[in-house]
Design an enzyme around this catalytic site. Structure first.
Site, PDB file in Angstrom:
ATOM      1  CE1 TYR A  98      -2.947  -3.107   0.855  1.00  8.10           C
ATOM      2  CE2 TYR A  98      -3.241  -2.292   3.076  1.00  8.10           C
ATOM      3  CZ  TYR A  98      -3.501  -3.227   2.113  1.00  8.10           C
ATOM      4  OH  TYR A  98      -4.340  -4.278   2.401  1.00  8.10           O
ATOM      5  CB  SER A 150      -3.925 -11.726   4.819  1.00  5.67           C
ATOM      6  OG  SER A 150      -5.027 -11.068   4.247  1.00  5.67           O
ATOM      7  CG  ASN A 151      -6.599 -12.584   1.365  1.00  7.80           C
ATOM      8  OD1 ASN A 151      -7.781 -12.288   1.538  1.00  7.80           O
ATOM      9  ND2 ASN A 151      -5.647 -11.663   1.238  1.00  7.80           N
ATOM     10  CG  LEU A 193     -18.655  -0.518   4.577  1.00  7.89           C
ATOM     11  CD1 LEU A 193     -18.481   1.008   4.671  1.00  7.89           C
ATOM     12  CD2 LEU A 193     -19.982  -0.944   5.221  1.00  7.89           C
ATOM     13  N   GLY A 201     -17.320  -0.195  -0.843  1.00  7.69           N
ATOM     14  CA  GLY A 201     -18.272   0.875  -1.169  1.00  7.69           C
ATOM     15  C   GLY A 201     -19.372   0.396  -2.116  1.00  7.69           C
ATOM     16  CG  LEU A 244     -23.280  -3.055   1.381  1.00  9.93           C
ATOM     17  CD1 LEU A 244     -23.782  -4.324   0.726  1.00  9.93           C
ATOM     18  CD2 LEU A 244     -22.527  -3.383   2.650  1.00  9.93           C
ATOM     19  N   GLY A 252     -11.988   7.186   4.379  1.00  9.82           N
ATOM     20  CA  GLY A 252     -11.180   8.317   4.823  1.00  9.82           C
ATOM     21  C   GLY A 252     -12.013   9.350   5.565  1.00  9.82           C
TER      22      GLY A 252
END
Ligand SMILES: NC(=O)c1ccc[n+]([C@@H]2O[C@H](COP(=O)([O-])OP(=O)(O)OC[C@H]3O[C@@H](n4cnc5c(N)ncnc54)[C@H](OP(=O)(O)O)[C@@H]3O)[C@@H](O)[C@H]2O)c1
Length: 291
Positions: A56, A152-153, A204, A207, A209, A257
């Protein structure tokens, strides 16, 4: 203030049940002072766990903000991940000992800290040698650079393989009303069986959703809005409550954010949905009632 403290596993770190995801940090267009303000507001809400990854664009801007307030570091649990290498033309997985150690050393430098609380292998690597990963973890732990380790995953079988060589405290996986797989593929059963809390990403659905116009998206929005009105909270709070309510005791990451969204997530820790309402969301997702 809601008490969000939770032990990740018997031996794992104490975290906040709502954690700040930093994947999108670079897109938030914040100055270092604004980033610091965002972090301080999260702290005031009881949110202390911060999720990064070496890939990231978050560790450097996060470190810039942290350097403005020396002393704040100790109030956070810092999580980062490694194991993906982004190439110019194609990317690949690398869980070699040297890559894991180098990645952590870079993360520490970028964030301006001498340790991270939790390191995760970002994605399952078909070339992973469990003994070599365990050797890297042992080295980093002995050097005091990483306190706890997880993945993770990972599928349950992949988790079992690495856990047979080194104690793991979490599996960070995708779960949302739009992505139910971990409820049914053994992932969360394994977490409960081992008494480790999963960490949940894209709660979510990134986003979607709130924007997707598929039949599933429309059904989910209608149901979430009805439940939000029933409980007198926002639809976002209903989603986080639905996730927090799973018996594996998840830590749920936010990705927004906007501090208002973090506040809505925190409010979910005080909300318990009835079983009928929990399954109403499940049914809106699948388009079926329970068999
Ligand atoms: N381990 C992994 O493989 C993995 C993969 C992906 C992510 N992660 C972690 O999980 C964290 C969370 O993932 P995520 O960012 O996908 O989480 P998310 O919370 O599902 O999605 C966040 C996105 O949804 C938007 N959003 C939130 N509320 C909204 C609303 N009411 N209407 C419209 N859009 C809305 C946000 O925009 P605003 O900012 O405008 O609110 C943001 O762009 C990441 O930061 C990262 O730390 C881990």
């Amino acid at each position: 203030m809601t008490d969000l403290r939770q032990q990740l596993s018997h031996t794992g770190p104490e975290c906040s049940r709502i954690a700040l995801g930093m994947w999108r940090l670079a897109s938030w267009q914040m100055t270092p002072v604004m980033r610091l303000d965002f972090l301080q507001q999260a702290l005031e809400l009881g949110v202390t766990t911060i999720d990064h990854a070496d890939i990231y664009d978050s560790e450097i801007p996060f470190g810039e903000a942290l350097r403005l307030a020396p002393g704040l570091r100790e109030r956070f649990e810092l999580v980062t991940k490694c194991g993906i290498r982004l190439g110019e033309s194609s990317s690949f997985y690398d869980t070699s000992r040297s890559h894991i150690v180098n990645s952590v050393e870079n993360s520490l430098r970028y964030m301006g800290t001498d340790h991270v609380d939790l390191l995760l292998i970002h994605r399952p690597d078909p070339l992973m040698q469990a003994d070599e990963v365990a050797a890297a973890f042992t080295q980093l732990h002995a050097q005091g650079k990483v306190r706890h380790f997880g993945v993770s995953n990972f599928t349950p079988a992949q988790f079992d393989l690495l856990a047979s060589r080194f104690p793991l405290v979490t599996n960070q996986v995708e779960l949302s009303p739009m992505h139910l797989d971990p409820l049914h593929d053994g992932t969360l059963d394994q977490c409960q069986q081992r008494s480790i809390s999963p960490m949940i990403w894209s709660a979510l659905a990134g986003g979607k959703l709130f924007s997707e116009t598929t039949a599933q998206g429309l059904r989910l929005r209608r149901t979430l809005d009805e439940l939000a009105a029933h409980y007198g909270v926002s639809a976002t709070t209903v989603v986080y409550a639905w996730l927090l309510q799973h018996p594996s005791k998840p830590i749920v990451l936010t990705g927004s954010g906007r501090i208002a969204t973090v506040r809505e997530a925190v409010a979910a820790a005080s909300l318990t949905l009835s079983r009928a309402h929990w399954f109403a969301i499940w049914s809106a997702s699948t388009g079926t009632s329970v068999p």
